[in-house]
Design a protein around this motif. Sequence first.
Motif, mmCIF file in Angstrom:
data_model
loop_
_atom_site.group_PDB
_atom_site.id
_atom_site.type_symbol
_atom_site.label_atom_id
_atom_site.label_comp_id
_atom_site.label_asym_id
_atom_site.label_seq_id
_atom_site.Cartn_x
_atom_site.Cartn_y
_atom_site.Cartn_z
ATOM 1 N N SER A 1 49.845 81.611 99.946
ATOM 2 C CA SER A 1 51.087 82.306 100.252
ATOM 3 C C SER A 1 51.627 81.822 101.592
ATOM 4 C CB SER A 1 50.842 83.817 100.312
ATOM 5 O OG SER A 1 51.929 84.482 100.918
ATOM 6 N N ARG B 1 54.074 83.179 103.086
ATOM 7 C CA ARG B 1 54.309 84.417 103.849
ATOM 8 C C ARG B 1 53.051 84.805 104.630
ATOM 9 N NH1 ARG B 1 57.323 89.173 101.064
ATOM 10 N NH2 ARG B 1 58.989 87.837 101.738
ATOM 11 N N GLN C 1 61.424 80.365 103.964
ATOM 12 C CA GLN C 1 60.542 81.209 103.150
ATOM 13 C C GLN C 1 59.767 80.437 102.088
ATOM 14 O OE1 GLN C 1 59.844 84.233 103.920
ATOM 15 N NE2 GLN C 1 61.431 84.552 105.436
ATOM 16 N N GLU C 2 60.161 79.188 101.816
ATOM 17 C CA GLU C 2 59.533 78.439 100.735
ATOM 18 C C GLU C 2 58.758 77.207 101.178
ATOM 19 O OE1 GLU C 2 62.469 77.608 97.802
ATOM 20 O OE2 GLU C 2 63.001 79.701 97.560
ATOM 21 N N THR C 3 58.991 76.718 102.392
ATOM 22 C CA THR C 3 58.350 75.494 102.826
ATOM 23 C C THR C 3 58.323 75.403 104.350
ATOM 24 O OG1 THR C 3 58.283 73.096 102.468
ATOM 25 C CG2 THR C 3 60.441 74.070 102.825
#
Length: 119
Positions: free
Chosen positions: A26, A28, A109-111
């Motif tokens: 994750s 996050r 948020q993705e990479t």
Amino acid sequence: IRSHLPAWCRYREWHLSYSPAVHGTSLRTFYRLQAADAASGDGDGANLVVIRDAAGGVFGGFVTEGWRVCVKGYYGSPDSFVFSRKPGEAPRFYHAVGQDEEVLLWGDQETFSLAGALV
């Protein structure tokens, strides 16, 4: 890797902050653990990202501050560098060139990425 680190952190005691095997995959969680390290007062945010690929190669980078979501632009330091090592070969290091307006780290948020003015 140690000989390529800046003198101010070359002999520090390092600890594992994030591992997919321990913490799950994750991004996050990766950012949350980076923030927790920075807030703990135990360090200054400097960290190494080390990744082993499916072919046994190792690559990654050193940064002087913790990773964070930064969608408006890049941040970083001339002390940053990336490295790679293919199986059976010596590692290769690519240091920042030291320009005043270097851009090195970026994350959303993705990479996340470590790039920019590196040679």
